[in-house]
Design an enzyme around this catalytic site. Sequence first.
Site, short mmCIF file in Angstrom:
data_model
loop_
_atom_site.label_atom_id
_atom_site.label_comp_id
_atom_site.label_asym_id
_atom_site.label_seq_id
_atom_site.Cartn_x
_atom_site.Cartn_y
_atom_site.Cartn_z
N CYS A 14 -0.42 -23.70 6.68
CA CYS A 14 0.26 -23.68 5.39
C CYS A 14 1.75 -23.97 5.56
CB CYS A 14 0.12 -22.32 4.72
SG CYS A 14 -1.56 -21.76 4.53
N ASP B 264 0.50 9.33 -9.32
CA ASP B 264 1.19 9.07 -10.57
C ASP B 264 0.21 8.33 -11.49
OD1 ASP B 264 3.28 8.32 -12.42
OD2 ASP B 264 3.17 6.34 -11.50
#
Lengths: 712, 60
Positions: A33, A435
């Site tokens: 890549c 959370d």
Amino acid sequence: MNAPLPSDAFVRSVENGLSSLTCTLVGVQCGGCTNKIERRVSSMGGVISVRANATTKRLRFVWDPAVVKIDELINAVEELGYSAHPLATELEGRTKSNLLIPLAVAGFGTMNVMMFSLAVWAGIVTDMGPGTVQFMHWLSAGIAIPVCIYSGSVFFLPAIRSLRAGHMTIDTSISLAILTTLLASVYETFQGAEHAYFDAAVSLVFFLLIGRVLDQSIRKKSSAASDNLRAMTQGTAKRIGPGGQIEHVLADDLSIGDVIYALPGERIAADGNLLFDIALVDESILTGETLPRTVVQDQPVIAGSVVVGQAARVKVTAVGADGRIAEIADIVEAAEARKGRQQLLADKFASAYGPVVIGASLVGFLIWYFFLGASFSQAAMIAVAVMVVTCPCAAGLATPAVVVRAINQLLSRGVIVKNGEALERLAEIDQVVVDKTGTLTTSKLALENSVNQKTLQAASAIAANSQHPLARALGEVCPAKPMAGVVETIGAGLVAPNGAKLGSARFLKINGHGDSNAPELWYRDADGETTRLRFRDIIKPDAANFVASLQMEGLGVELLSGDKSEATRDVANRMGISSWFGEMGPEDKCQHVMSLEHSDKKVLMIGDGINDAPSLAAAYVSISPATAAHISQNASDIVLAGSSLLPVVGAIKMARNARKLINQNMLFATAYNLVALPLALAGGLTPLIAAILMSSSSILVMLNAFRLKMPQ
Amino acid sequence: MTIIIYLIPISLLLGALALIGFVWTVRSGQYDDLEGERYRILEEDAGPSRMDDQENKSVK
């Protein structure tokens, strides 16, 4: 082409009028890549150089700003299917110290000292004269002493630092073993003895440095990965210049009185007052509340909140150390300071072990010298053999070998562990605190009650004119074309030309439901028929699986949220969490985590918001997802590369496996020492045999480390 | 045995040369990207990387 990128704030100018910028790359899998990106960008005019790094996933451009614009270069990368985020200069620096050089020096020293040692060992049984032997020893000393001082300083300097602070670490034991071996060898050489043990000292440094190099390489890799994630959340601002033009600047470069501009969906970069009209701000990252807050002209907005609906202009009132985020940063710092530094397993081992070794070698020396009639040098050699044979290699080499393997495997699964200590602590947790908004839920809403399709269609057509999260949620349930001529009162509701209304209970003047903060919409069609539309949090697809897996591992799970109690209870019930707390501010959350720790719980905190940062810092271990705020990622020990929480379960199992292997290695090291120590004390080991034993035990524990596998 | 007077310095010199060579490879950043470099040799044109090396030095 996309809208102008906020990259100019990050560009640095280098010599000859050229500019440079470092970006993080998302989507790069391998060197293939990076080559593609380099080829594409370097074919563009005005590009001086482009270099992609597949290990750190970064890309550095150098270009001529007179010929090509950086935005064009970044767009070229994005056209290839990767995304590039500019990196602030503070994050891009190369680490100064590289342990590879001390390792190479130690390797050079070991090989050359071994060359002389071999000559001496062969020479003693054949025909080497004592003069030549001593010459060889001096040559060895000439190499070993500078090499040990240079390469050994990797251990000496931290050892001195921790001794000053009054405690013993693994470095203390290592330094002692190196120095005594070296000093005893110098003494032996002066005495004209047959054997000196410079080879043992240098090879000790060499072996231990291998462990350190492994440790450093993984630290570099994971810190690059976590910096790359932070780069995606770091703040830039659009400042409105004196001529009304928009400039991209770093949030840190803003000053009080500047006017900044935020489009819908963008974060407000600094605390300030709203300049015009009215705006909706989504403060979920600050407070955990899913619903946005309405702000009118001259009311304050807080940095980090996202503008919803229409663009907002804000006059900056606080920057840097004054803002609300800086206040939270102070609490984070205080929580971190209170927690203090955890002691590593290896250091615990060393601090118990070091005094035993020193004591044993001293006792050995005294007994042999005073009671068994050995000469001073014979007694000293026994003491050295004790020192060398018991050298804490198992702790110094095998622990990093296990930790490095674990962190590397986790990294490839998108769990970025910032340091080995965090991995050791993760193995010990018995309580998980999560959370809600942004962590368990997606901070989006879904329709809760069933409403007939026709009403839904009509309401959705009106709602399509608004950016309010509830209106958007309605559009997702039932997509519709926006109705023409709808008038919106920001933060209250919409009126269609035919008289139909959609909005809060107060906007529709419905009595008894005055709470405009409830996640609900009311719709009244032209005939006056009223429908209530209730919404609830969307839970992430794998969140229930995640909570169940944690409970199956025997871990307690608690839910903490800054959102309304009803919304928190609803999510807790759906997830099967029995212990939940709503309406918790950042300080309350931090306090709660600390009180759990006081009752001897080891808490893993998972959160993403700015309001979670203090509790993340206070917890025994903390994890935040990639979408978390900058400050929360900084406060966390572990960062997830995606938003899914499932890898956390794998990470906990991995940490436990790693801990098991480390303990095995420690146990092996102890057993080995129980055999070797009496042998050395009895005078049965020369330092050479001791060095060979020590090396082979190190290799054994290293091999054991390779058994670590990712749990399924 | 007097031959070792020459042989030992020569062997040390050779070792030192290898060490200096290794230090050079570290300093010029050849270990910075162990993932990417193995694909780089498959490239026909080594142009951009060479330019970058020169540029890196001048920036420092």
